[in-house]
Design a protein around this motif. Structure first.
Motif, PDB file in Angstrom:
ATOM      1  N   ARG A 215       0.851  -1.203   0.000  1.00  0.00           N
ATOM      2  CA  ARG A 215       0.000   0.000   0.000  1.00  0.00           C
ATOM      3  C   ARG A 215       0.886   1.254   0.000  1.00  0.00           C
ATOM      4  NH1 ARG A 215      -2.756  -1.074   4.304  1.00  0.00           N
ATOM      5  NH2 ARG A 215      -1.867   0.467   5.725  1.00  0.00           N
ATOM      6  N   ALA A 216       1.934   1.219   0.799  1.00  0.00           N
ATOM      7  CA  ALA A 216       2.875   2.350   0.823  1.00  0.00           C
ATOM      8  C   ALA A 216       3.476   2.572  -0.554  1.00  0.00           C
ATOM      9  CB  ALA A 216       3.984   2.091   1.844  1.00  0.00           C
ATOM     10  N   LEU A 217       3.857   1.486  -1.204  1.00  0.00           N
ATOM     11  CA  LEU A 217       4.466   1.601  -2.535  1.00  0.00           C
ATOM     12  C   LEU A 217       3.442   2.014  -3.586  1.00  0.00           C
ATOM     13  CD1 LEU A 217       6.873  -1.412  -2.236  1.00  0.00           C
ATOM     14  CD2 LEU A 217       7.490   1.020  -2.375  1.00  0.00           C
ATOM     15  N   GLY A 218       2.174   1.735  -3.344  1.00  0.00           N
ATOM     16  CA  GLY A 218       1.126   2.236  -4.227  1.00  0.00           C
ATOM     17  C   GLY A 218       1.029   3.752  -4.156  1.00  0.00           C
ATOM     18  N   HIS A 219       1.272   4.287  -2.968  1.00  0.00           N
ATOM     19  CA  HIS A 219       1.274   5.741  -2.788  1.00  0.00           C
ATOM     20  C   HIS A 219       2.553   6.356  -3.350  1.00  0.00           C
ATOM     21  CE1 HIS A 219      -2.273   5.891  -0.280  1.00  0.00           C
ATOM     22  NE2 HIS A 219      -1.762   5.022   0.568  1.00  0.00           N
ATOM     23  N   LEU A 220       3.681   5.710  -3.075  1.00  0.00           N
ATOM     24  CA  LEU A 220       4.983   6.298  -3.389  1.00  0.00           C
ATOM     25  C   LEU A 220       5.922   5.189  -3.886  1.00  0.00           C
ATOM     26  CD1 LEU A 220       6.083   9.200  -3.130  1.00  0.00           C
ATOM     27  CD2 LEU A 220       6.970   8.563  -0.890  1.00  0.00           C
ATOM     28  N   PRO A 221       5.882   4.865  -5.181  1.00  0.00           N
ATOM     29  CA  PRO A 221       6.645   3.739  -5.721  1.00  0.00           C
ATOM     30  C   PRO A 221       8.162   3.848  -5.559  1.00  0.00           C
ATOM     31  CG  PRO A 221       4.989   4.468  -7.292  1.00  0.00           C
ATOM     32  CD  PRO A 221       5.021   5.478  -6.188  1.00  0.00           C
ATOM     33  N   ASN A 222       8.670   5.037  -5.390  1.00  0.00           N
ATOM     34  CA  ASN A 222      10.126   5.211  -5.254  1.00  0.00           C
ATOM     35  C   ASN A 222      10.579   5.320  -3.796  1.00  0.00           C
ATOM     36  OD1 ASN A 222      10.460   5.106  -7.977  1.00  0.00           O
ATOM     37  ND2 ASN A 222      10.829   7.274  -8.267  1.00  0.00           N
ATOM     38  N   PHE A 223       9.810   4.826  -2.867  1.00  0.00           N
ATOM     39  CA  PHE A 223      10.094   4.903  -1.436  1.00  0.00           C
ATOM     40  C   PHE A 223      11.024   3.742  -1.057  1.00  0.00           C
ATOM     41  CE2 PHE A 223       7.677   5.378   2.892  1.00  0.00           C
ATOM     42  CZ  PHE A 223       8.843   5.800   3.498  1.00  0.00           C
ATOM     43  N   ALA A 224      12.315   4.033  -0.996  1.00  0.00           N
ATOM     44  CA  ALA A 224      13.322   2.990  -0.755  1.00  0.00           C
ATOM     45  C   ALA A 224      13.089   2.266   0.571  1.00  0.00           C
ATOM     46  CB  ALA A 224      14.723   3.588  -0.802  1.00  0.00           C
ATOM     47  N   ASP A 225      12.724   2.992   1.618  1.00  0.00           N
ATOM     48  CA  ASP A 225      12.488   2.350   2.912  1.00  0.00           C
ATOM     49  C   ASP A 225      11.339   1.343   2.833  1.00  0.00           C
ATOM     50  OD1 ASP A 225      14.547   3.700   4.180  1.00  0.00           O
ATOM     51  OD2 ASP A 225      13.240   5.271   4.966  1.00  0.00           O
ATOM     52  N   ALA A 226      10.327   1.643   2.048  1.00  0.00           N
ATOM     53  CA  ALA A 226       9.205   0.712   1.890  1.00  0.00           C
ATOM     54  C   ALA A 226       9.653  -0.540   1.142  1.00  0.00           C
ATOM     55  CB  ALA A 226       8.050   1.389   1.157  1.00  0.00           C
ATOM     56  N   HIS A 227      10.492  -0.375   0.121  1.00  0.00           N
ATOM     57  CA  HIS A 227      11.018  -1.548  -0.589  1.00  0.00           C
ATOM     58  C   HIS A 227      11.868  -2.399   0.344  1.00  0.00           C
ATOM     59  CE1 HIS A 227       9.632  -0.827  -4.671  1.00  0.00           C
ATOM     60  NE2 HIS A 227       9.891   0.454  -4.492  1.00  0.00           N
ATOM     61  N   ASN A 228      12.674  -1.747   1.174  1.00  0.00           N
ATOM     62  CA  ASN A 228      13.504  -2.490   2.115  1.00  0.00           C
ATOM     63  C   ASN A 228      12.635  -3.256   3.119  1.00  0.00           C
ATOM     64  OD1 ASN A 228      16.184  -3.116   3.319  1.00  0.00           O
ATOM     65  ND2 ASN A 228      15.302  -2.014   5.042  1.00  0.00           N
ATOM     66  N   ALA A 229      11.627  -2.594   3.678  1.00  0.00           N
ATOM     67  CA  ALA A 229      10.731  -3.250   4.631  1.00  0.00           C
ATOM     68  C   ALA A 229       9.971  -4.399   3.966  1.00  0.00           C
ATOM     69  CB  ALA A 229       9.757  -2.233   5.220  1.00  0.00           C
ATOM     70  N   LEU A 230       9.540  -4.185   2.728  1.00  0.00           N
ATOM     71  CA  LEU A 230       8.883  -5.249   1.970  1.00  0.00           C
ATOM     72  C   LEU A 230       9.831  -6.439   1.821  1.00  0.00           C
ATOM     73  CD1 LEU A 230       6.505  -6.278   0.213  1.00  0.00           C
ATOM     74  CD2 LEU A 230       7.629  -5.145  -1.732  1.00  0.00           C
ATOM     75  N   GLY A 231      11.093  -6.154   1.530  1.00  0.00           N
ATOM     76  CA  GLY A 231      12.067  -7.229   1.391  1.00  0.00           C
ATOM     77  C   GLY A 231      12.223  -8.047   2.658  1.00  0.00           C
ATOM     78  N   VAL A 232      12.253  -7.388   3.800  1.00  0.00           N
ATOM     79  CA  VAL A 232      12.376  -8.102   5.075  1.00  0.00           C
ATOM     80  C   VAL A 232      11.159  -9.007   5.285  1.00  0.00           C
ATOM     81  CG1 VAL A 232      12.505  -7.842   7.588  1.00  0.00           C
ATOM     82  CG2 VAL A 232      13.862  -6.348   6.104  1.00  0.00           C
ATOM     83  N   ALA A 233       9.967  -8.488   5.009  1.00  0.00           N
ATOM     84  CA  ALA A 233       8.758  -9.292   5.175  1.00  0.00           C
ATOM     85  C   ALA A 233       8.728 -10.460   4.183  1.00  0.00           C
ATOM     86  CB  ALA A 233       7.520  -8.412   5.014  1.00  0.00           C
TER      87      ALA A 233
END
Length: 144
Positions: free
Chosen positions: A54-72
């Motif tokens: 959902r975060a990446l849907g709002h802001l696709p270039n959000f590196a912290d969200a990609h990192n958190a997604l990777g951990v999950a």
């Protein structure tokens, strides 16, 4: 790359840059990541994945969200997806020490020690105060 493709990519980059300047969009993305971190800590991985997406849907270039997604994704057992997410976080923000560490850690678990050592060394270069990076690099070098 064709001129048309370059123009399309430039328009998309401009659109994403404009999104990143909208405080409401940025706030929504931050809140979604925060929700994901809480859900992840509670062991609700599937719900955390939804929040990060959902975060990446709002802001696709959000590196912290990609990192958190990777951990999950790593915790859910999707190692390929996790590594893709860490690499995208690094592409978006090359100085993201945590993403380098996470990629290195996962590469080590996969037995890809040479690649893991490079990622962990980069994490150390970016954040020399992070003790865990030295420890993990030491384990990796021992295995090589």
């Amino acid at each position: 790359m064709s001129l048309r493709r370059k123009q399309t990519l430039q328009r998309e980059k401009t659109r994403l840059d404009e999104q990143a300047r909208d405080p409401a969009i940025v706030q929504a993305a931050i809140e979604a990541v925060r929700d994901g971190l809480v859900l992840h800590a509670a062991g609700k991985i599937d719900e955390a994945l939804k929040a990060y997406r959902r975060a990446l849907g709002h802001l696709p270039n959000f590196a912290d969200a990609h990192n958190a997604l990777g951990v999950a994704l790593r915790d859910a057992g999707d190692w390929d997806g996790a590594l893709d997410a860490f690499e995208l976080a690094i592409t978006l923000q090359p100085g993201h020490a945590q993403a380098h560490y996470n990629a290195g850690d996962l590469l080590a678990v996969q037995g890809r020690y040479g690649d893991a050592a490079k990622a962990l060394q980069r994490a150390i270069d970016l954040d020399p105060a992070r003790v865990e990076s030295y420890q993990r690099l030491g384990h990796v070098l021992f295995k090589m």
